[in-house]
Design a protein around this motif. Structure first.
Motif, PDB file in Angstrom:
ATOM      1  N   TRP A 278       0.711  -1.174  -0.050  1.00 13.05           N
ATOM      2  CA  TRP A 278      -0.529   0.513   0.074  1.00 13.05           C
ATOM      3  C   TRP A 278       1.241   1.100   0.110  1.00 13.05           C
ATOM      4  O   TRP A 278       1.962   1.095   0.389  1.00 13.05           O
ATOM      5  CB  TRP A 278      -1.095  -0.327   0.683  1.00 13.05           C
TER       6      TRP A 278
ATOM      7  N   HIS B 276      -1.367  -0.894  -4.332  1.00 14.77           N
ATOM      8  CA  HIS B 276      -3.219  -0.505  -3.864  1.00 14.77           C
ATOM      9  C   HIS B 276      -2.727   0.852  -3.281  1.00 14.77           C
ATOM     10  O   HIS B 276      -1.370   1.186  -2.799  1.00 14.77           O
ATOM     11  CB  HIS B 276      -3.163  -0.932  -2.095  1.00 14.77           C
TER      12      HIS B 276
ATOM     13  N   VAL C  79      -5.840   1.270   4.539  1.00 14.96           N
ATOM     14  CA  VAL C  79      -4.331   1.178   5.220  1.00 14.96           C
ATOM     15  C   VAL C  79      -4.297  -0.484   5.787  1.00 14.96           C
ATOM     16  O   VAL C  79      -4.078  -0.805   6.059  1.00 14.96           O
ATOM     17  CB  VAL C  79      -3.240   1.645   5.074  1.00 14.96           C
TER      18      VAL C  79
END
Length: 349
Positions: free
Chosen positions: A33, A53, A61
């Protein structure tokens, strides 16, 4: 093979690449992330480093059960909220300096740590991993300097008006918590405190000498230090210098002295002349052993080593080499200098 450690990066500014590139050097670790309030920044980092992501909201997150840890790489003012939420979500946290910009923030952070003792809380002071500072600490711990008499840190660097106007939080008391002390000098204040064992009291002052049109906090500061060891010291810092970047640590004892400038021994002398030659050779080895930097050159080479240690600490279930508790002492010292200026007197730590 154990499950790969999955990290999220919160904040995609100038320090984020140092974290991402350091994590990418580790085996069985992935950055899944990246998060930034400016989505384009996060998307740019994700595209460059192949992160899966992207989000503007760090809570996404924290909601991912596969994420083991987060690196907090945002501005000072947001460190507290992100760290508290991450710890409460059961994520290990590695937070960039300074942990917080005021004591109330520190209290909130450590209350969250105490609520969640099963997760690790580390702070970035990467210079503790520089070989020259590690060796200096070893020499002090071994008593090579004899009784410590004085210790000092000088940080002379340049930050332009454009540096402060580029981000609204920089150089503000409410958001950054100060300027040169809590941002640039804090790295080497930490190094001095680490190698000497810390300070017991400070008396300091500061001024804004050249940045009155671009920021409200200090660009120049000085302080007297009383070390826990009994030694006396001084601190000097400015970001108004003609010198782009010059950090210096000075240690003087009854049996030896050193002036370490940008990691290099400018002056080194011990009562034992043979040991002087041995120590000088070792410092030269330290210089030769420096690895390639990640991020800006003046960050040094410590980020990869510190992040490797943090990953190992997660796997081993131990405290990281730079625990949040030890980093807190450095932040408290900086905040005490600000308090000393306001109250015009000594502040005990």
């Amino acid at each position: 093979m154990a499950k790969p450690l999955q990290f999220g990066i919160v904040g995609c500014g100038v320090i984020a690449p140092s974290h991402i590139e350091s994590l990418r050097l580790q085996e069985n670790v992935s950055v899944t992330w990246v998060c930034d309030l400016v989505r384009e920044k996060a998307e740019s980092r994700a595209a460059k480093y192949g992160c899966e992501h992207v989000t503007r909201d760090y809570r996404e997150v924290l909601d991912d059960p596969e994420v083991d840890a987060v690196c907090v790489c945002t501005d000072h003012a947001s460190h507290v909220a992100i760290t508290v939420d991450a710890l409460d979500a059961g994520k290990h946290v590695l937070c960039e300096k300074a942990l917080a910009s005021d004591r109330e923030g520190l209290v909130r952070m450590f209350a969250a740590r105490d609520r969640n003792p099963e997760v690790l809380f580390g702070a970035v002071f990467q210079h503790r991993f520089d070989p020259e500072y590690s060796y200096l600490k070893q020499l002090i711990d071994e008593g090579r300097f004899g009784t410590l008499l004085t210790g000092a840190v000088h940080v002379r660097c340049l930050r332009t008006d454009e540096y402060y106007t580029a981000d609204q939080w920089r150089g503000t008391w409410a958001e950054e918590g100060g300027a040169v002390l809590i941002n640039q000098a804090i790295h080497f204040i930490d190094a001095l405190l680490w190698v000497t064992g810390g300070v017991a009291a400070v008396c300091g002052t500061h001024a804004n000498m050249t940045h009155n049109r671009s920021m409200e906090a200090e660009d120049t500061a000085s302080a007297i230090l009383r070390f826990r060891s009994g030694a006396i010291g001084t601190l000097e810092a400015t970001c108004s210098s003609h010198l782009t970047w010059e950090p210096t640590l000075l240690i003087h004892g009854t049996e030896g002295s050193i002036e370490l400038r940008d990691g290099k021994p400018i002056k080194l002398a011990f009562s034992d002349a043979a040991f002087t030659d041995e120590a000088l050779a070792h410092f030269r080895q330290c210089e030769d052993s420096r690895t390639e930097t990640v991020g800006k050159t003046y960050y040094g080479t410590g980020h990869p080593a510190q992040i490797a240690d943090f990953c190992d600490a997660i796997r081993d279930g131990r405290e990281p080499h730079v625990s949040a508790d030890s980093a807190r002492e450095t932040v408290e010292t900086v905040l005490a200098i600000y308090q000393s200026h306001r109250e015009q007197g000594w502040v005990n730590l």
